[in-house]
Enzyme design. Sequence first.
Site, short mmCIF file in Angstrom:
data_model
loop_
_atom_site.label_atom_id
_atom_site.label_comp_id
_atom_site.label_asym_id
_atom_site.label_seq_id
_atom_site.Cartn_x
_atom_site.Cartn_y
_atom_site.Cartn_z
N THR A 107 3.28 3.46 -7.17
CA THR A 107 3.68 2.03 -7.22
C THR A 107 2.46 1.10 -7.11
O THR A 107 2.56 -0.08 -7.45
CB THR A 107 4.64 1.69 -6.07
OG1 THR A 107 3.93 1.85 -4.83
CG2 THR A 107 5.86 2.60 -6.06
N ASP A 199 -12.66 6.94 -6.66
CA ASP A 199 -11.99 6.67 -5.38
C ASP A 199 -13.04 6.61 -4.26
O ASP A 199 -13.63 7.62 -3.88
CB ASP A 199 -10.97 7.78 -5.09
CG ASP A 199 -10.11 7.42 -3.88
OD1 ASP A 199 -8.90 7.30 -4.04
OD2 ASP A 199 -10.67 7.25 -2.77
O1 LIG Z 1 -6.59 -3.49 -4.39
P1 LIG Z 1 -5.69 -2.30 -4.30
O2 LIG Z 1 -4.94 -2.03 -5.58
O3 LIG Z 1 -4.78 -2.35 -3.11
O4 LIG Z 1 -6.61 -1.01 -4.16
C1 LIG Z 1 -7.70 -0.97 -3.31
C2 LIG Z 1 -7.46 -0.05 -2.17
O5 LIG Z 1 -7.38 1.30 -2.63
C3 LIG Z 1 -8.35 2.10 -1.93
O6 LIG Z 1 -7.81 2.68 -0.78
P2 LIG Z 1 -6.94 4.02 -0.86
O7 LIG Z 1 -5.50 3.72 -1.03
O8 LIG Z 1 -7.55 4.95 -1.83
O9 LIG Z 1 -7.11 4.58 0.62
P3 LIG Z 1 -8.37 5.32 1.26
O10 LIG Z 1 -9.37 4.24 1.56
O11 LIG Z 1 -7.80 5.97 2.47
O12 LIG Z 1 -8.89 6.30 0.27
C4 LIG Z 1 -9.42 1.09 -1.58
O13 LIG Z 1 -10.28 1.52 -0.57
C5 LIG Z 1 -8.61 -0.13 -1.21
O14 LIG Z 1 -8.16 -0.12 0.12
O1 LIG Z 2 -11.03 2.09 -8.48
C1 LIG Z 2 -10.46 2.16 -7.37
C2 LIG Z 2 -9.25 1.51 -7.11
C3 LIG Z 2 -8.70 1.63 -5.89
N1 LIG Z 2 -9.32 2.39 -4.95
C4 LIG Z 2 -10.49 3.01 -5.19
O2 LIG Z 2 -11.03 3.70 -4.30
N2 LIG Z 2 -11.01 2.90 -6.42
MG LIG Z 3 -8.98 6.19 -1.58
#
Ligand SMILES: O=P(O)(O)OC[C@H]1O[C@H](OP(=O)(O)OP(=O)(O)O)[C@H](O)[C@@H]1O
Ligand SMILES: O=c1cc[nH]c(=O)[nH]1
Ligand SMILES: [Mg+2]
Length: 208
Positions: A107, A199
């Site tokens: 989502t 990521d």
């Molecule tokens: O702007 P958005 O669409 O919300 O995406 C950005 C988010 O996604 C990633 O976190 P992730 O969900 O991968 O978690 P993590 O940091 O635990 O890997 C990133 O570090 C942000 O927090």
């Molecule tokens: O490109 C992206 C988008 C969301 N979160 C990440 O870590 N990388």
């Molecule tokens: Mg992440």
Amino acid sequence: MAVVEVNHPLISHKLTFLRNKNTDTKLFRETLNEIAGLMTYEVTKGLKLEEIEVETPVMKTKSYILPDKAVAVVPILRAGLGMVEGIITFIPTAKVGHIGVYRNEETLKPVYYYCKLPEDIADRKVILVDPMLATGGSANYAIDYLKKEGVKDIVFLSLIAAPEGIANVVKKHPDVDIYTAKIDEGLNEKGYIYPGLGDAGDRIFGTK
Ligand SMILES: O=P(O)(O)OC[C@H]1O[C@H](OP(=O)(O)OP(=O)(O)O)[C@H](O)[C@@H]1O
Ligand SMILES: O=c1cc[nH]c(=O)[nH]1
Ligand SMILES: [Mg+2]
């Protein structure tokens, strides 16, 4: 409201290592913290100082210090952790709060799982940090949360931001300044920033 792309040759140079898929975890972590430190210089330009008297070996003089309660740093877990050390190196009096929000892979909506903030957070300027600003869902969730805790002065510090994410944060929180090292081209069909760096959390912690 301001959206600031911090253009500096040292930051651009270091960002190249983070983009490179062959960069290992150690170099990735070190470089991310170095960039965070460099960006701290820019983000803190408007901080208010306290005037004090100091005695040099020569004479007494007026000088300026950062009040102890000036700043809190709040990383969005996990990836935001990768920038904290670089920031607090330059602001050792900053307290550190944590907010846990991950993005549902299907989502793309933020999912909350943890929060621990300094008791006096509402009195401080909060530097909210997350290397990736993609759709803006996680940033908006964290900003909402901080505002409910009474925080009035928030700046969002990211490494790479997508135009879509910037637009969403600006729309919902026009009072929050956004600093980023690079505004990238956009989001792909999986919601990843391109060209991006993949990521960030996985690259910091070696989880993939
Ligand atoms: O702007 P958005 O669409 O919300 O995406 C950005 C988010 O996604 C990633 O976190 P992730 O969900 O991968 O978690 P993590 O940091 O635990 O890997 C990133 O570090 C942000 O927090
Ligand atoms: O490109 C992206 C988008 C969301 N979160 C990440 O870590 N990388
Ligand atoms: Mg992440």
